[in-house]
Scaffold this motif. Structure first.
Motif, PDB file in Angstrom:
ATOM      1  N   LYS A  13       0.853  -1.183   0.000  1.00  0.00           N
ATOM      2  CA  LYS A  13       0.000   0.000   0.000  1.00  0.00           C
ATOM      3  C   LYS A  13       0.891   1.235   0.000  1.00  0.00           C
ATOM      4  O   LYS A  13       1.927   1.264   0.652  1.00  0.00           O
ATOM      5  CB  LYS A  13      -0.899  -0.008   1.234  1.00  0.00           C
ATOM      6  N   ILE A  14       0.486   2.260  -0.760  1.00  0.00           N
ATOM      7  CA  ILE A  14       1.241   3.509  -0.799  1.00  0.00           C
ATOM      8  C   ILE A  14       0.320   4.676  -0.476  1.00  0.00           C
ATOM      9  O   ILE A  14      -0.911   4.562  -0.556  1.00  0.00           O
ATOM     10  CB  ILE A  14       1.952   3.714  -2.154  1.00  0.00           C
ATOM     11  N   ASP A  15       0.916   5.787  -0.112  1.00  0.00           N
ATOM     12  CA  ASP A  15       0.173   6.961   0.325  1.00  0.00           C
ATOM     13  C   ASP A  15      -0.646   7.568  -0.817  1.00  0.00           C
ATOM     14  O   ASP A  15      -0.099   7.951  -1.856  1.00  0.00           O
ATOM     15  CB  ASP A  15       1.167   7.990   0.877  1.00  0.00           C
ATOM     16  N   ALA A  16      -1.951   7.664  -0.616  1.00  0.00           N
ATOM     17  CA  ALA A  16      -2.852   8.196  -1.647  1.00  0.00           C
ATOM     18  C   ALA A  16      -2.544   9.654  -1.967  1.00  0.00           C
ATOM     19  O   ALA A  16      -2.691  10.088  -3.112  1.00  0.00           O
ATOM     20  CB  ALA A  16      -4.300   8.040  -1.198  1.00  0.00           C
ATOM     21  N   VAL A  33      -7.829  10.509  -5.506  1.00  0.00           N
ATOM     22  CA  VAL A  33      -7.227   9.199  -5.240  1.00  0.00           C
ATOM     23  C   VAL A  33      -7.583   8.826  -3.807  1.00  0.00           C
ATOM     24  O   VAL A  33      -7.370   9.602  -2.883  1.00  0.00           O
ATOM     25  CB  VAL A  33      -5.691   9.243  -5.416  1.00  0.00           C
ATOM     26  N   GLU A  34      -8.147   7.640  -3.637  1.00  0.00           N
ATOM     27  CA  GLU A  34      -8.566   7.208  -2.305  1.00  0.00           C
ATOM     28  C   GLU A  34      -7.731   6.049  -1.768  1.00  0.00           C
ATOM     29  O   GLU A  34      -7.540   5.951  -0.562  1.00  0.00           O
ATOM     30  CB  GLU A  34     -10.054   6.865  -2.323  1.00  0.00           C
ATOM     31  N   TYR A  43       1.488   0.476 -10.606  1.00  0.00           N
ATOM     32  CA  TYR A  43       0.521   0.871  -9.582  1.00  0.00           C
ATOM     33  C   TYR A  43      -0.861   0.394  -9.978  1.00  0.00           C
ATOM     34  O   TYR A  43      -1.150   0.217 -11.152  1.00  0.00           O
ATOM     35  CB  TYR A  43       0.402   2.404  -9.472  1.00  0.00           C
ATOM     36  N   PHE A  44      -1.720   0.234  -9.009  1.00  0.00           N
ATOM     37  CA  PHE A  44      -3.136   0.293  -9.299  1.00  0.00           C
ATOM     38  C   PHE A  44      -3.748   1.217  -8.272  1.00  0.00           C
ATOM     39  O   PHE A  44      -3.467   1.157  -7.091  1.00  0.00           O
ATOM     40  CB  PHE A  44      -3.829  -1.059  -9.462  1.00  0.00           C
ATOM     41  N   VAL A  45      -4.536   2.163  -8.797  1.00  0.00           N
ATOM     42  CA  VAL A  45      -5.004   3.309  -8.030  1.00  0.00           C
ATOM     43  C   VAL A  45      -6.532   3.334  -8.050  1.00  0.00           C
ATOM     44  O   VAL A  45      -7.142   3.319  -9.118  1.00  0.00           O
ATOM     45  CB  VAL A  45      -4.444   4.612  -8.644  1.00  0.00           C
TER      46      VAL A  45
END
Length: 125
Positions: A13-16, A33-34, A43-45
């Motif tokens: 997980k990365i910072d939105a 972006v949530e 990535y998948f965003v």
């Protein structure tokens, strides 16, 4: 995410907020972006409007493909949990008009159930 995790193909997980700034040119006006996850360089965003799959290509990653999937076009999805000998979990997403699913693998550091719950919250509205 550590370098070793990236080399092994594990998602994290990365910072939105970081992705919101990085994707400023990709997002529609007012789109947020949530949730965001990284797999090596890809990535998948999850935004409030769609799922964006980002595929960085080549040695340098300077060529980038953006796959924009409106949540209403996702026909179904599945998860396969990690087993005793198969340590990776897998998420598959089918989109209307395509036969093959989009696939992403996760290690045990990131809960496949968390990602599935995020996806379900958008698709099942």
């Amino acid at each position: 995410m550590g370098l070793l995790d990236g080399m092994l193909g594990n998602a994290s997980k990365i910072d939105a907020h970081k992705i919101q700034a990085e994707f400023a040119q990709i997002l529609a006006p007012g789109e947020r972006v949530e949730h965001a996850y990284q797999l090596i360089r890809d990535y998948f965003v999850f935004t409030d409007k769609r799922l964006v799959l980002v595929d960085k290509q080549g040695i340098t990653g300077s060529k980038v493909a953006y796959h924009s999937l409106p949540y209403k076009s996702i026909t179904h999805f599945s998860i396969e949990t990690a087993g005793t000998f198969d340590l990776d979990a897998e998420l598959k997403i089918w989109v209307s008009g395509t036969a093959a699913p989009f696939q992403r693998q996760f290690n045990k550091k990131l809960s496949i159930y968390e990602v599935q719950a995020v996806l379900a919250s958008y698709v099942l509205q």
